[in-house]
Write an enzyme that holds these catalytic residues in place. Sequence first.
Site, short mmCIF file in Angstrom:
data_model
loop_
_atom_site.label_atom_id
_atom_site.label_comp_id
_atom_site.label_asym_id
_atom_site.label_seq_id
_atom_site.Cartn_x
_atom_site.Cartn_y
_atom_site.Cartn_z
N SER A 258 0.97 -1.39 -0.10
CA SER A 258 0.15 0.09 -0.16
C SER A 258 1.17 1.29 0.03
O SER A 258 1.95 1.05 -0.51
CB SER A 258 -0.99 -0.03 1.08
OG SER A 258 -0.24 0.44 1.96
N LYS A 259 0.44 2.72 -0.10
CA LYS A 259 0.77 3.84 -0.15
C LYS A 259 1.96 3.84 1.13
O LYS A 259 3.19 4.61 0.85
CB LYS A 259 0.10 4.96 0.46
CG LYS A 259 -0.76 5.25 -1.03
CD LYS A 259 -0.79 6.56 -1.54
CE LYS A 259 -1.43 7.30 -2.45
NZ LYS A 259 -1.65 6.22 -3.62
N ARG A 260 1.88 3.10 1.83
CA ARG A 260 2.57 3.10 3.08
C ARG A 260 4.03 2.60 2.76
O ARG A 260 5.25 3.41 3.61
CB ARG A 260 2.30 2.32 4.10
CG ARG A 260 1.01 3.21 5.04
CD ARG A 260 0.61 1.35 6.63
NE ARG A 260 0.57 0.42 6.18
CZ ARG A 260 0.87 -0.80 5.92
NH1 ARG A 260 1.82 0.07 6.90
NH2 ARG A 260 0.47 -1.67 5.11
N HIS A 261 4.19 2.20 1.73
CA HIS A 261 5.56 1.00 1.04
C HIS A 261 5.96 2.00 0.13
O HIS A 261 7.30 1.92 -0.33
CB HIS A 261 5.05 0.24 1.00
CG HIS A 261 4.68 -1.20 1.99
ND1 HIS A 261 3.36 -1.59 1.86
CD2 HIS A 261 5.47 -2.18 2.33
CE1 HIS A 261 2.81 -2.44 2.86
NE2 HIS A 261 4.60 -2.68 3.42
N GLY A 262 5.60 3.25 -0.27
CA GLY A 262 5.96 3.74 -0.79
C GLY A 262 5.12 4.23 -2.41
O GLY A 262 4.16 4.23 -1.88
#
Length: 496
Positions: A258-262
């Site tokens: 998800s976005k949290r991973h970049g």
Amino acid sequence: MSNTTPIRVRFAPSPTGKLHIGGARTAIYNWAFARANGGTFILRIDDTDPTRSTDENTQIILRAMRWLGLDWDEGPEVGGDCGPYWQTERLDIYRNAAQGLVDEGKAYYCFCTPDKLEADRKAAQERHDSFQGYQRTCRNINPDQARARAEAGEPYTIRIKVPEDRGDVIIHDAVHGDVTFNAKELDDFILFRSDGTPTYNFATVVDDADMRITHIIRGDDHLSNTPRQVMVYEALGAPIPTFAHISMILGADGKKLSKRHGATSVEEYREAGYDSDAFVNYLALLGWALDGKTTIIPRDVLAREFSLEHVSKNPATFDQTKLDWVNGEYLAAKTDADFARDVLIPQLVAAGFEKDGERAHEDAWYELLASILKPRIKLAPEVVEKSRFLYEGSALSYDEKSVTKNLAKPGTLVYLKSAYEALSSIDADGWTASNLDEALAPLPEKLEANKRKFYAAVRVAECGNQVSPPMGESLQLLGRDLVLARLEQAYELAQA
Ligand code: GLU
């Protein structure tokens, strides 16, 4: 499905956002499967969610598909016999299909209000009923009566009649094997809403049947929808395609990507300067393997060799370092001319070093620069800093640390002086990397100097820092006048 049925697959993104890594991989698998089997790859835009679908997202998705090189045989911009390929343009098709099922007694009008549905659900909960779905209240309304109520303007949805004796629904999934669902747990779900829009499970099956899709390759978040979709195929009397549900993609921490991973959208990778062939190669490996050991799999091999048998049902982990490595391999494998044209020059233009459409040098100059940068970078934008010294003329920006360490010392004066003498003896015609390297090579010994220190001084003088491409080529690219002028300038710096 007989072996002679021509293979048809589809990628059906919802334009509720950009094309993400997971969607891109689904698209790649569908494309590769079609290509490997002489089949047809269809692109369909599932835009029935009006609140979240936008034209802008559709355009971004189409652009991403083009950048990935996933050419589709039917769909937006190319047309085809099974269009339209936007679900919002097919609303009549769904309405007619749903009405057809009602006429055949396979679906029915449901007049239950949201309040009634909620009350029924609560009551079932309180009774600890094992079945908490729709209580089939309207299933037995006399069809003539139902039609009369609908015609009188009473709002209704259309629900499927799940056959009571249906038994287990077994999905023969090409990735997961046989997956069994109990039809008793399926309620008479809605096919068509009172607002005139179809549900996902209905529209998808109507389209997949209409477009004669033979294989449905999609994320395994849709596996749980599949028994419902099978009910719709059966009601429509359409052949059931082969399903292949592919695993999730996880981030390095084992959680769903998800976005949290970049960066997660294809667009971000395009903008970051990734090579699209490398990107496709890397994504293809997230859940599929050619032979378990080959990592570099060019597009044409993928398009020839892809098979569902080699798709893993285990989640794949997205590894940025590996993607970067694959990207570097693709860059290094380009010819100098291709690298110069497709990677180097666009980056130099973007950095403002070169004017758009007007070259400062001959082709051979860029190709020489390409040859030395190619093996030294993983990502296209890295060429910018590595080329900067070539574009600074007499305003070379020096790295302060490098100057202090390698230039601003009395001992370096003699290095610079003898380098100047050796290089100035070469005229413009003989100004080649090998001649320049040859001219410098004997100097450290002659001066009884430490070789590393000697070259470091010349390098800082010419390039402004110690980390720059090979010496001979760098000097050739700079040209005679600039090389000599920078040695003079460095001499002054060293004296100061
Ligand atoms: N539009 C759906 C999605 O984006 C398609 C799912 C499917 O392939 O059936 O998830």
